[in-house]
Write an enzyme that holds these catalytic residues in place. Structure first.
Site: not given
Length: 150
Positions: A126, A72, A50, A136, A12-13
């Site tokens: 999320h 994501d 990301e 995240d 994740d970023g």
């Protein structure tokens, strides 16, 4: 003949502002062994972070293996599965002849992927996916630390 090594990766970023201070994180899992890595940049974008999550994970692997990356980011997944080959064939230009954004990181990711057998998976951010939520939080923490250091 032994089974090939398979590593599950979750990336994740995060970016505080876009652009702004950013962070990335990756969880690497091989069997019961887990490692979380992260990094940050002072002035960046969410898409760059990301990409760095995937790059950081792949570059952390010390030998060639099978890798299942869950992100994501549709940007990263579609870029690798649908756009990359065309960009390379078109001299790093989009279909409307504009330079590819984040070309430096796409090239770095393409180089990192070439060492492995990579499968890409997407999960909605999320949405309660435990490993995605974990990276995240780690990416946000890296971005917040970068923000405080600036």
């Amino acid at each position: 003949m032994s089974e090939p090594m398979i590593v599950d990766v979750f990336t994740d970023g995060a970016c505080l502002g876009n652009p702004g201070p950013g962070g990335w994180a990756a969880l690497l899992r091989y069997g019961k062994i887990e490692k979380v890595i992260s990094g940050s940049e002072a002035e960046t974008t969410n898409n760059r972070m990301e990409l760095m999550g995937a790059i950081g994970a792949l570059e952390a692997l010390t030998r060639s293996c099978g890798v299942r990356i869950t992100t994501d980011s549709q940007y990263v997944k579609q870029g690798m599965e649908q756009w990359l080959a065309r960009w390379q064939a078109n001299g790093w230009r989009t279909s409307d002849k504009k330079p590819v954004k984040n070309q430096d990181l796409w090239q770095r990711l393409a180089q990192a992927v070439a060492r492995h057998q990579v499968q890409w998976f997407w999960t909605r951010g999320h949405s309660g996916h435990a490993d995605n939520e974990r990276v995240d939080r780690a990416a946000r923490l890296a971005a917040e630390r970068q923000s405080q250091d600036a």
